[in-house]
Design a protein around this motif. Structure first.
Motif: not given
Length: 129
Positions: A75-78, A80-83
């Motif tokens: 989420d580039n707006a946040k 953040a990257v998730y797995l």
């Protein structure tokens, strides 16, 4: 340079799910290819590629060992990257690291840990049988 902070690790039983998060600060997050790597206790010198995602999120890649179980997203707006890790196995036990490298290509992904310039501190994932 970008600062990375991972979270979401823990101790679970085989078959359970965990979601790792990595939040970045310091630079324009959307300029960075992001990757997840892991380091198992018995492999102190090796950080194994788990998954990577391109700058725009339009391209993803997975290690064969996690394909169809793990899902990477960003989420580039946040910043953040998730797995998302499903159907966890004992062999998934490791310290999981978030990594970043700036690049021009919108769909580029790197799988070699040596290509990444910035790393988080890691989060422990332990899966018991």
């Amino acid at each position: 340079q970008v600062q990375l902070v991972e979270s979401g690790g823990g101790m679970v039983q085989a078959g359970a799910s965990l979601r790792l998060s990595c939040v970045a600060s310091g630079r324009t997050f959307s300029n960075y290819v992001m990757g997840w790597f892991r380091q198992a206790p018995e492999k102190e010198r090796e950080r194994e590629f788990v998954s990577g995602i391109s700058r725009n999120g339009g391209n993803t890649r997975y290690a064969d060992s996690v394909k169809d179980r793990f899902t990477i997203s960003r989420d580039n707006a946040k910043n953040a990257v998730y797995l998302q890790m499903n159907s966890l196995k004992p062999e998934d036990t490791a310290v999981y690291y978030c990594a970043a490298i700036p690049t021009f290509g919108l769909y580029t992904i790197y799988t070699d840990s040596r290509q990444y310039t910035d790393w988080g501190q890691g989060t422990q994932v332990t899966v018991s049988s």
